[in-house]
Design a protein around this motif. Structure first.
Motif, mmCIF file in Angstrom:
data_model
loop_
_atom_site.group_PDB
_atom_site.id
_atom_site.type_symbol
_atom_site.label_atom_id
_atom_site.label_comp_id
_atom_site.label_asym_id
_atom_site.label_seq_id
_atom_site.Cartn_x
_atom_site.Cartn_y
_atom_site.Cartn_z
ATOM 1 N N LEU A 1 0.081 -1.602 -0.015
ATOM 2 C CA LEU A 1 -0.099 0.212 0.340
ATOM 3 C C LEU A 1 1.212 1.399 0.619
ATOM 4 C CD1 LEU A 1 -2.485 -0.826 2.638
ATOM 5 C CD2 LEU A 1 -2.593 -0.807 0.423
ATOM 6 N N THR A 2 0.732 1.898 -0.963
ATOM 7 C CA THR A 2 1.314 2.994 -0.582
ATOM 8 C C THR A 2 1.128 4.473 -0.962
ATOM 9 O OG1 THR A 2 1.320 3.305 -3.577
ATOM 10 C CG2 THR A 2 3.129 2.223 -3.132
ATOM 11 N N GLU A 3 1.608 5.133 0.011
ATOM 12 C CA GLU A 3 0.835 6.618 0.036
ATOM 13 C C GLU A 3 0.641 7.569 -0.272
ATOM 14 O OE1 GLU A 3 1.832 10.176 4.078
ATOM 15 O OE2 GLU A 3 3.363 8.199 3.274
ATOM 16 N N GLY A 4 -0.471 8.110 -0.778
ATOM 17 C CA GLY A 4 -0.981 8.125 -2.099
ATOM 18 C C GLY A 4 -2.027 7.604 -2.154
ATOM 19 N N GLU A 5 -2.353 6.699 -2.337
ATOM 20 C CA GLU A 5 -2.751 5.969 -2.793
ATOM 21 C C GLU A 5 -4.652 5.988 -1.259
ATOM 22 O OE1 GLU A 5 -1.989 2.156 -4.003
ATOM 23 O OE2 GLU A 5 -1.375 2.709 -5.688
ATOM 24 N N ALA A 6 -5.747 5.915 -1.523
ATOM 25 C CA ALA A 6 -6.634 6.135 -0.284
ATOM 26 C C ALA A 6 -7.721 4.748 -0.099
ATOM 27 C CB ALA A 6 -6.833 7.745 -0.177
ATOM 28 N N PRO A 7 -7.008 3.660 0.463
ATOM 29 C CA PRO A 7 -8.395 2.540 0.686
ATOM 30 C C PRO A 7 -8.753 2.667 1.234
ATOM 31 C CG PRO A 7 -6.144 1.555 0.532
ATOM 32 C CD PRO A 7 -5.266 3.690 -0.048
ATOM 33 N N ALA A 8 -10.305 3.102 1.379
ATOM 34 C CA ALA A 8 -11.597 3.403 2.018
ATOM 35 C C ALA A 8 -11.457 2.987 3.742
ATOM 36 C CB ALA A 8 -12.850 3.008 1.756
ATOM 37 N N PHE A 9 -10.944 1.324 4.010
ATOM 38 C CA PHE A 9 -10.646 1.165 4.882
ATOM 39 C C PHE A 9 -9.335 1.869 6.261
ATOM 40 C CE2 PHE A 9 -6.861 -1.403 3.369
ATOM 41 C CZ PHE A 9 -6.778 -1.231 4.191
ATOM 42 N N GLN B 1 -9.214 4.604 5.320
ATOM 43 C CA GLN B 1 -9.298 5.806 5.801
ATOM 44 C C GLN B 1 -10.485 5.941 6.470
ATOM 45 O OE1 GLN B 1 -11.304 8.037 2.643
ATOM 46 N NE2 GLN B 1 -9.252 8.517 1.883
ATOM 47 N N GLU B 2 -11.295 4.854 7.253
ATOM 48 C CA GLU B 2 -12.264 5.031 8.041
ATOM 49 C C GLU B 2 -11.719 4.340 9.851
ATOM 50 O OE1 GLU B 2 -15.544 4.516 7.755
ATOM 51 O OE2 GLU B 2 -15.733 5.536 5.930
ATOM 52 N N LEU B 3 -10.528 3.149 9.012
ATOM 53 C CA LEU B 3 -9.922 2.463 10.530
ATOM 54 C C LEU B 3 -9.285 3.662 11.203
ATOM 55 C CD1 LEU B 3 -9.268 -0.573 9.884
ATOM 56 C CD2 LEU B 3 -10.493 0.057 12.014
ATOM 57 N N GLY B 4 -8.974 5.278 10.142
ATOM 58 C CA GLY B 4 -8.773 6.411 11.450
ATOM 59 C C GLY B 4 -6.538 6.742 10.469
ATOM 60 N N ILE B 5 -6.276 5.297 9.876
ATOM 61 C CA ILE B 5 -4.848 6.082 9.983
ATOM 62 C C ILE B 5 -4.154 6.816 8.374
ATOM 63 C CG2 ILE B 5 -2.818 4.191 8.515
ATOM 64 C CD1 ILE B 5 -4.066 2.645 10.595
ATOM 65 N N LEU B 6 -5.341 6.500 7.962
ATOM 66 C CA LEU B 6 -4.750 7.341 6.166
ATOM 67 C C LEU B 6 -5.843 8.637 6.856
ATOM 68 C CD1 LEU B 6 -4.861 6.118 3.581
ATOM 69 C CD2 LEU B 6 -3.068 6.542 4.889
ATOM 70 N N THR B 7 -5.220 10.212 5.709
ATOM 71 C CA THR B 7 -6.113 11.459 6.297
ATOM 72 C C THR B 7 -6.766 11.282 5.125
ATOM 73 O OG1 THR B 7 -4.644 12.659 4.551
ATOM 74 C CG2 THR B 7 -4.813 12.909 7.314
ATOM 75 N N ARG B 8 -8.073 11.635 4.505
ATOM 76 C CA ARG B 8 -9.126 11.907 3.279
ATOM 77 C C ARG B 8 -8.403 12.088 2.122
ATOM 78 N NH1 ARG B 8 -13.121 8.935 4.166
ATOM 79 N NH2 ARG B 8 -13.829 9.242 6.529
ATOM 80 N N GLU B 9 -7.450 12.390 2.221
ATOM 81 C CA GLU B 9 -6.567 13.208 1.075
ATOM 82 C C GLU B 9 -5.118 11.734 0.929
ATOM 83 O OE1 GLU B 9 -6.362 15.067 4.014
ATOM 84 O OE2 GLU B 9 -7.854 16.197 2.754
ATOM 85 N N LYS C 1 -2.869 10.941 3.210
ATOM 86 C CA LYS C 1 -1.932 10.955 4.004
ATOM 87 C C LYS C 1 -1.255 9.527 5.570
ATOM 88 C CE LYS C 1 0.208 13.951 0.616
ATOM 89 N NZ LYS C 1 1.466 13.324 0.003
ATOM 90 N N VAL C 2 -0.390 9.159 5.691
ATOM 91 C CA VAL C 2 -0.489 8.548 7.032
ATOM 92 C C VAL C 2 -0.142 9.757 7.568
ATOM 93 C CG1 VAL C 2 1.096 6.831 8.024
ATOM 94 C CG2 VAL C 2 0.349 6.589 5.418
ATOM 95 N N LYS C 3 -0.903 9.511 8.942
ATOM 96 C CA LYS C 3 -1.434 9.604 10.277
ATOM 97 C C LYS C 3 -0.191 9.778 11.196
ATOM 98 C CE LYS C 3 -6.342 10.690 10.211
ATOM 99 N NZ LYS C 3 -7.277 10.193 11.257
ATOM 100 N N ALA C 4 0.424 11.267 11.261
ATOM 101 C CA ALA C 4 1.898 10.573 12.050
ATOM 102 C C ALA C 4 1.790 9.972 13.449
ATOM 103 C CB ALA C 4 1.999 12.292 13.042
ATOM 104 N N ASP C 5 0.332 9.734 14.160
ATOM 105 C CA ASP C 5 0.492 8.803 15.426
ATOM 106 C C ASP C 5 0.099 7.980 14.339
ATOM 107 O OD1 ASP C 5 -1.527 9.154 14.126
ATOM 108 O OD2 ASP C 5 -2.423 9.120 16.445
ATOM 109 N N LYS C 6 -0.394 7.087 13.130
ATOM 110 C CA LYS C 6 -0.095 6.245 13.168
ATOM 111 C C LYS C 6 1.202 5.594 12.038
ATOM 112 C CE LYS C 6 -4.067 5.677 15.002
ATOM 113 N NZ LYS C 6 -4.489 5.247 15.675
ATOM 114 N N GLN C 7 1.641 5.982 11.698
ATOM 115 C CA GLN C 7 3.309 5.424 10.660
ATOM 116 C C GLN C 7 3.297 4.331 11.252
ATOM 117 O OE1 GLN C 7 4.114 7.174 7.900
ATOM 118 N NE2 GLN C 7 3.806 8.587 8.899
ATOM 119 N N ASP C 8 3.058 3.271 12.471
ATOM 120 C CA ASP C 8 4.074 2.654 13.174
ATOM 121 C C ASP C 8 2.936 1.341 13.101
ATOM 122 O OD1 ASP C 8 6.298 3.330 14.334
ATOM 123 O OD2 ASP C 8 5.416 2.818 16.709
ATOM 124 N N LYS C 9 1.296 1.666 12.543
ATOM 125 C CA LYS C 9 0.608 0.778 12.073
ATOM 126 C C LYS C 9 0.493 0.009 10.457
ATOM 127 C CE LYS C 9 -2.277 -0.817 14.292
ATOM 128 N NZ LYS C 9 -1.723 -2.498 15.569
#
Length: 401
Positions: free
Chosen positions: A134-142, A144-152, A154-162
């Motif tokens: 999974l590459t950053e910039g692609e945004a699978p809905a799951f 986003q729904e699980l709070g890993i990616l923003t709507r744009e 991007k990986v959220k800073a506190d979710k990099q490990d996950k």
């Protein structure tokens, strides 16, 4: 001599730089150690400072070896693998998935299917950052729904490990995906799924991206977590992904499963999950053990007294001893096992994953099982262990006499 259709297809894939990945497997009597034909070989294009190369990744039971090959030699080397004894190959290109099947009489058949791999403009660079599933910039809905990616995307800073953990898990699944049955619906069970980050990722990879017919069942003891996951699966339209509240040891209703995942199931709950997977003759098992208390209580060894006299050292040693026993028991039960690093140690101390792939029945496989069983018994007795997994597998008749 006129080349066969599958040979020409390999040459075209390499010559046009269309090859994404090729997986060779199914060899009879494949070698356990370096030098012979490994149970599986994976070929990928890599971009080095010296230019494009094709990396031959040789998967032996206890190690993985790499060799980078010049483009001009790659197609010939891959053809040589099939002549050397591999019975099948899955070759993913930008235009199509090619499956080469070799019959017992040595006759080859080439099947073409729509592409499932993602075409890339260039081969992944091993001199820089490793390419993720999974590459950053692609945004699978799951995600986003699980709070890993923003709507744009991007990986959220506190979710990099996950995010790294999810990618590492999917890499491990991709490495053994060719071992799963084809031509029918797959059944996958995730024991102790929790919030199901990896369950959703697994479903996305196999059902959404690779278009495989399957159903995935997630099991956990927490009713609120199962309610959340069930609602999210419905919202995403993942109609073959379901969740149940239940205990691993009491889980029933399935006659077989093709893949079993168990992540951080505590103590002997991991053993219960592994025993069920073996009982189902699952093709693939992925297990990240947790809290190995059983061995800590049992382990005895006079020569190791200086180590076992210290609680912290004993706890760490008991965890490793337990996972070694589990890997050996799976070998004795007919699996090819590897103990791999799940994610980097700095992210979590629970960083080992046991990956097991079902061996095809043969005379050499039966001999291997007996040898591993004898090795295991000597190991077990040297530490005065009585592992739960051995008791479970023995009562099910899954271990050699």
């Amino acid at each position: 001599m006129m080349k066969e259709e599958w040979e020409q297809a390999l040459e075209e894939a390499v010559g046009q730089e269309a090859l994404l990945q090729a997986t060779f497997s199914g060899a009879k009597g494949s070698a356990e150690e370096e030098g012979g034909l490994p149970p599986r070989t994976v070929v990928r294009p890599v971009r080095l400072k010296a230019g494009l190369r094709y990396q031959f990744e040789k998967h032996y039971p206890t190690k993985v070896l790499h060799e980078n090959v010049e483009p001009g030699d790659a197609a010939g080397r891959m053809a040589g693998l099939l002549r050397a004894g591999y019975r099948q190959a899955l070759v993913k290109t930008k235009e199509a998935d090619l499956q080469v099947l070799i019959s017992k009489k040595g006759k080859a058949a080439l099947l073409r299917k729509p592409p499932t791999g993602k075409a890339a403009a260039d081969a992944p660079s091993h001199d820089r950052m490793k390419k993720r599933v999974l590459t950053e910039g692609e945004a699978p809905a799951f995600l986003q729904e699980l709070g890993i990616l923003t709507r744009e995307g991007k990986v959220k800073a506190d979710k990099q490990d996950k995010y790294r953990q999810i990618n590492r898990f999917l890499e491990m699944v991709q490495d053994v995906a060719a071992e799963l049955p084809t031509g029918r619906e797959l059944t996958i069970v995730d024991f102790g799924c929790g919030k199901s980050y990896l369950t959703f990722a697994l479903y996305h990879l196999l059902a959404v991206e690779q278009k495989r017919p399957l159903r995935v069942i997630g099991l956990d003891l927490k009713e609120d977590v199962i309610a959340f996951c069930s609602a999210l699966a419905e919202r995403l339209g993942y109609d073959r992904l379901s969740f149940q509240v239940g205990d691993i040891g009491q889980f029933g209703g399935l006659e077989q499963a093709d893949m079993v995942v168990t992540l951080h199931a505590c103590d002997t709950a991991t053993d219960a999950a592994l025993a069920k997977a073996v009982g189902w003759d699952a093709s693939v098992i992925l297990s990240v053990p947790c809290c190995q208390h059983e061995a800590f209580r049992q382990i005895r060894s006079e020569p190791l007294a200086p180590l076992l006299d210290h609680g912290l050292l004993k706890e760490r040693f008991a965890a490793l001893a337990t996972d070694a026993a589990r890997a050996s028991l799976l070998e004795a039960a007919g699996y090819r096992t590897q103990v791999l690093e799940f994610i980097d140690p700095e992210h979590t101390p629970k960083n080992l994953l046991i990956r097991a792939v079902r061996r095809r029945e043969s005379g050499s496989a039966a001999e291997h099982r007996l040898r591993k069983w004898e090795e295991y018994r000597r190991y077990r007795d040297s530490l005065s262990l009585d592992p739960a997994l051995e008791r479970m597998l023995r009562s099910a008749g899954r271990l050699p006499e």
